[in-house]
Motif scaffolding. Structure first.
Motif, PDB file in Angstrom:
ATOM      1  N   HIS A  92       0.830  -1.210   0.000  1.00 12.00           N
ATOM      2  CA  HIS A  92       0.000   0.000   0.000  1.00 12.00           C
ATOM      3  C   HIS A  92       0.860   1.255   0.000  1.00 12.00           C
ATOM      4  O   HIS A  92       1.978   1.260   0.512  1.00 12.00           O
ATOM      5  CB  HIS A  92      -0.951  -0.012   1.202  1.00 12.00           C
ATOM      6  N   ALA A  97       5.367   3.561  -2.668  1.00 10.02           N
ATOM      7  CA  ALA A  97       5.735   2.313  -2.003  1.00 10.02           C
ATOM      8  C   ALA A  97       6.690   1.466  -2.842  1.00 10.02           C
ATOM      9  O   ALA A  97       7.207   0.459  -2.355  1.00 10.02           O
ATOM     10  CB  ALA A  97       4.473   1.514  -1.684  1.00 10.02           C
ATOM     11  N   VAL A 117       1.700  -2.817  -6.484  1.00 11.55           N
ATOM     12  CA  VAL A 117       1.289  -1.506  -5.986  1.00 11.55           C
ATOM     13  C   VAL A 117       0.127  -1.025  -6.829  1.00 11.55           C
ATOM     14  O   VAL A 117       0.000  -1.394  -8.004  1.00 11.55           O
ATOM     15  CB  VAL A 117       2.435  -0.453  -6.015  1.00 11.55           C
ATOM     16  N   THR A 122      -1.530   6.641  -4.979  1.00 16.98           N
ATOM     17  CA  THR A 122      -0.494   7.675  -4.837  1.00 16.98           C
ATOM     18  C   THR A 122      -1.126   8.958  -4.362  1.00 16.98           C
ATOM     19  O   THR A 122      -2.108   9.428  -4.944  1.00 16.98           O
ATOM     20  CB  THR A 122       0.240   7.884  -6.181  1.00 16.98           C
TER      21      THR A 122
END
Length: 123
Positions: A92, A97, A117, A122
């Motif tokens: 996450h 990430a 991801v 974002t």
């Protein structure tokens, strides 16, 4: 491997196909065995064993019929468990990430899963 089976290993599929994994796969093959790799072969064939590069693409003219047949059975193969999808772990934090996921890979903290991801996370 000897803890799993005492039978000769006739087939090895190496989905990573790094030089080390190819060497290991080749070394455990029985005489007459076959090693399938997804990257160019890096092992020297010196015994009665074969190494094949596997490239599964069904968009070429000579592979379209095979692809159509394969995909017509895919749902059934998945449902029976003959083909198992990759295990995944969602990391996450969106694109932010990615660096953490790469660091975990670098530190060899990831095994047997694909890190995923979701860019839409974002901030």
């Amino acid at each position: 491997i000897r803890n799993i089976t005492s039978e000769p290993i006739k087939y090895v599929y190496d989905g990573a196909s790094l030089p080390e994994t190819q060497a290991t796969g080749y070394s455990i093959l029985a005489e007459g065995g076959n090693l399938g790799v997804v990257n160019p072969p890096s092992v020297e064939v010196i015994q009665d064993k074969a190494v094949y590069r596997i490239f599964g693409q069904f968009t070429q003219p000579h592979t379209k019929d095979l692809g159509a047949k394969y995909y017509s059975h895919l749902f059934e193969l998945l449902q029976r468990g003959d083909i198992k999808p990759n295990r995944i772990e969602v990391v996450h934090g969106g694109l932010g990430a990615v660096a953490d996921g790469l660091k975990r890979l670098e530190l060899d903290q990831v095994s047997g899963v694909k890190l995923i991801v979701h860019p839409q996370e974002t901030a």
